[in-house]
Design a protein around this motif. Structure first.
Motif, short mmCIF file in Angstrom:
data_model
loop_
_atom_site.label_atom_id
_atom_site.label_comp_id
_atom_site.label_asym_id
_atom_site.label_seq_id
_atom_site.Cartn_x
_atom_site.Cartn_y
_atom_site.Cartn_z
N TYR A 347 23.62 76.00 50.48
CA TYR A 347 21.84 75.85 50.67
C TYR A 347 21.16 76.63 51.14
CZ TYR A 347 22.56 72.33 46.48
OH TYR A 347 22.47 71.72 44.93
N SER A 348 19.80 76.49 50.84
CA SER A 348 18.45 77.15 52.19
C SER A 348 17.43 75.50 52.67
CB SER A 348 17.32 77.61 51.35
OG SER A 348 16.69 76.28 50.51
N THR A 349 17.24 75.40 53.77
CA THR A 349 16.48 73.75 54.22
C THR A 349 15.48 73.73 52.83
OG1 THR A 349 14.92 75.50 54.55
CG2 THR A 349 16.34 75.26 56.03
N ASP A 350 15.13 74.34 52.61
CA ASP A 350 14.12 74.39 51.05
C ASP A 350 15.10 73.10 50.78
OD1 ASP A 350 11.64 72.69 49.72
OD2 ASP A 350 12.44 73.93 48.63
N ALA A 351 16.49 73.99 50.25
CA ALA A 351 17.41 72.92 49.11
C ALA A 351 18.03 71.56 48.89
CB ALA A 351 17.93 73.76 48.48
N THR A 352 18.34 72.10 50.05
CA THR A 352 18.85 70.58 51.36
C THR A 352 17.69 69.29 51.35
OG1 THR A 352 20.09 72.33 53.07
CG2 THR A 352 19.66 70.11 53.34
N GLY A 353 16.63 69.95 51.55
CA GLY A 353 15.80 68.77 52.07
C GLY A 353 15.20 68.32 50.40
N LYS A 354 14.86 68.90 49.57
CA LYS A 354 14.65 68.27 48.17
C LYS A 354 15.97 67.37 48.33
CE LYS A 354 13.26 71.37 45.49
NZ LYS A 354 12.74 72.37 44.44
N LEU A 355 16.89 67.72 48.39
CA LEU A 355 18.09 67.01 47.22
C LEU A 355 18.90 66.13 48.81
CD1 LEU A 355 22.32 68.25 46.61
CD2 LEU A 355 21.97 65.82 47.96
N LEU A 356 18.28 65.76 49.92
CA LEU A 356 18.55 64.92 50.22
C LEU A 356 16.99 64.06 50.14
CD1 LEU A 356 19.47 66.20 53.64
CD2 LEU A 356 20.51 65.05 52.23
N SER A 357 16.28 64.20 50.43
CA SER A 357 15.08 62.96 49.93
C SER A 357 14.89 62.53 48.42
CB SER A 357 12.94 63.92 50.18
OG SER A 357 13.56 65.31 49.12
N THR A 358 15.11 63.31 47.75
CA THR A 358 15.24 62.97 46.10
C THR A 358 16.53 62.05 45.92
OG1 THR A 358 14.79 65.21 45.04
CG2 THR A 358 15.97 63.62 43.61
N THR A 359 18.25 61.89 45.94
CA THR A 359 18.94 60.94 45.99
C THR A 359 18.46 59.68 47.39
OG1 THR A 359 20.09 62.50 48.34
CG2 THR A 359 20.57 62.82 45.83
N GLY A 360 17.83 59.89 47.95
CA GLY A 360 17.64 59.05 48.97
C GLY A 360 16.64 57.81 48.33
N LEU A 361 15.31 58.43 48.07
CA LEU A 361 14.27 58.44 47.08
C LEU A 361 14.87 57.07 45.79
CD1 LEU A 361 11.75 57.86 47.09
CD2 LEU A 361 11.58 59.49 45.38
#
Length: 516
Positions: A347-361
């Motif tokens: 995963y890229s930083t963008d993909a990692t950030g998107k997964l972490l932020s979405t699942t956290g939300l």
């Protein structure tokens, strides 16, 4: 079971002050989670690892540095808040976080990053102080379920914001073999590619500190009557906006009840103590019975802190190493179901950030909706045990998602299935983790005598910090060894085993040990 309904839990809830304290609460999770999206690339940029497998080890060192410093600072910060007030301690802690974040962003070697993480732990002792403050704001028991669940909600929301900002503002995923000295440019943010994100987040925290200075009320019983110039300015702003503002204790005119030598509160405090009023002559000696302070570490408190220790142990491992698992280079040739696996999902930083932020939300939203309902239909301890029973299954399933990538599994033609499974797995872990953290905080709070809650919270966070120091050190080494040997999934299954132990530990807890 006579639990309050959702409407009863919300009736008379101290909304405004809870909003301010939760806004301040955002500072730490944003700072804590923002580096997770890019830590894999940052460690590689220091040129201290021979391969991807070693990144976990160095990431564990950084996590442990923060936790160890927090272990030593939590109790002193708690005592400082008892002496000078909750509000100044919280605001100074947030400023310390902002300062250490800027230093971390400009780190050009591992030692500098390590020192900045130590400073972040030393300069912010807000976790125990926030817990105490929330308990002093939500004094009614029917409000405490929602109030303490909001602590975990805000932690989850802060992690979402931090992961999202870092994923979008840190542009390093296009060079997995990044070499800092190869960037021959005068541009500040090219030379220091991790600085911009940290500066932005530090500015956000600084703005939150200003809001706290203006609107947060002191909650310490002995210090809440002391003049607060920041709150006076905030009150003027609120009046200009048309809001009602209560009279502050220090603004009471002379001659009113607050100026009397003995007021109602003083009389009440005398009645609370175990003194016996008797008449006696000057020649008589009557012993005065003084109430002794109860022991802090009763067995109910010890059991809860022990349970919290192991919950924190598993949480920090998942939080620290899951993003690295996502970012590690994909190695489909090393995969052989069910044990042989190496690397990660690429995963890229963008993909990692998107997964972490979405699942956290997702976790934040579902907890905010379901926690009052769970609180109504289940006892606190029952709901706690249900979450602990499900988490080991989620940890066990996590590495198996690697076998669904199309480069290995010819039954799938795209990464859609892998991505969906990862989002589901991480979403459920976020939800149950938030629920269990809220319930754990509430279990400790209710078992603590009122006068000792600040100190107990300080010791709880210190023990939690010790757990967060030990866990990354151990698991960073464990993950590096198993990943290097081609059996990376075993480290996650061992984590599932620790979670099973935590579930068993929950059966020694008893809700009858609560204080009002």
């Amino acid at each position: 079971m006579n639990n309050p309904t959702v409407s009863e839990q919300l009736q008379g809830f101290p909304v405004f002050q809870m909003c301010i304290i939760m806004l301040l609460r955002l500072a730490e999770p944003i700072a804590f989670s923002s580096f997770l999206s890019y830590i894999f690339f940052m460690i590689k940029s220091f040129r201290i690892t021979k391969n991807d497998a070693e990144v976990s080890k160095y990431s564990g060192y950084l996590a442990s540095a923060f936790s160890l410093s927090q272990f030593f600072s939590s109790v002193p910060w708690g005592k400082a808040s008892d002496k000078w007030g909750r509000k100044p301690a919280i605001l100074i802690g947030c400023l310390g976080t902002a300062l250490s974040m800027v230093l971390f962003g400009f780190s050009c070697n591992f030692f500098m990053a390590f020192v900045s993480r130590i400073l972040m732990g030393l300069l912010n002792g807000n976790v125990p102080i926030m817990r105490t403050t929330v308990g002093e704001i939500a004094v009614e028991k029917r409000h405490q379920g929602i109030a303490f669940s909001n602590l975990s909600l805000i932690w989850g929301l802060g992690k979402c914001i931090g992961a999202y900002l870092a994923g979008h503002l840190t542009d390093v995923d296009h060079f997995r073999e990044y070499r800092r000295e190869e960037q021959n440019t005068n541009s500040l943010f090219v030379k220091f590619p991790f600085a911009f994100t940290n500066i932005v987040i530090a500015l956000l925290i600084f703005n939150v500190v200003i809001i706290g200075w203006l609107f947060l009320e002191e909650t310490h019983d002995d210090l809440r009557t002391k003049r607060d110039r920041g709150l006076e300015v905030g009150d003027k702003i609120r009046k200009l906006l048309g809001f009602e503002v209560p009279d502050r204790p220090w603004q009471t005119k002379k001659g009113e009840s607050a100026e009397t030598l003995i007021d109602n509160n003083s009389i009440d405090s005398l009645e609370d103590n175990d003194f016996e009023m008797q008449s006696f002559s000057s020649n008589e000696y009557i012993p005065i019975k003084v109430e002794t302070e109860p022991s802090i570490f009763t067995w109910p408190i010890i059991h809860r802190i022990a349970c919290n220790f192991f919950i924190s142990f598993t949480n920090i491992i998942y939080t620290e190493f899951f993003p690295i698992f996502l970012a590690k280079t994909m190695m489909p040739k090393s995969l052989k179901f069910p044990f042989h696996m190496r690397g990660g999902f690429g995963y890229s930083t963008d993909a990692t950030g998107k997964l972490l932020s979405t699942t956290g939300l997702i976790g934040v939203i579902t907890v905010s909706i379901l926690f009052p309902i769970i609180n109504k239909h289940f006892s606190l301890l029952t709901g706690f045990k249900i979450g602990l029973a499900i988490i080991p299954l989620l940890f066990f399933a996590l590495p198996l998602n690697l076998f669904t990538i199309p480069e290995y599994n010819h039954l799938t033609s795209s990464h859609a299935l892998t991505t969906t499974l990862l989002y589901i797995n991480a979403g459920f872990l976020s939800f149950f983790g938030s629920i269990n953290n809220s319930q754990m905080v509430l279990l400790i709070h209710r078992a603590s005598p009122k006068k000792q809650r600040a100190l107990i919270n300080g010791y709880t966070i210190s023990i939690t910090a010790l757990s967060r120091f030990i866990a990354p050190l151990i698991w960073g080494w464990v993950m590096s060894k198993f990943d290097f040997s081609g059996t990376g999934g075993i480290s996650w299954w061992l984590l599932a085993g620790v979670s099973v132990f935590v579930f068993g530990l929950s059966f020694i807890l008893n809700e009858d040990d609560e204080h009002d």
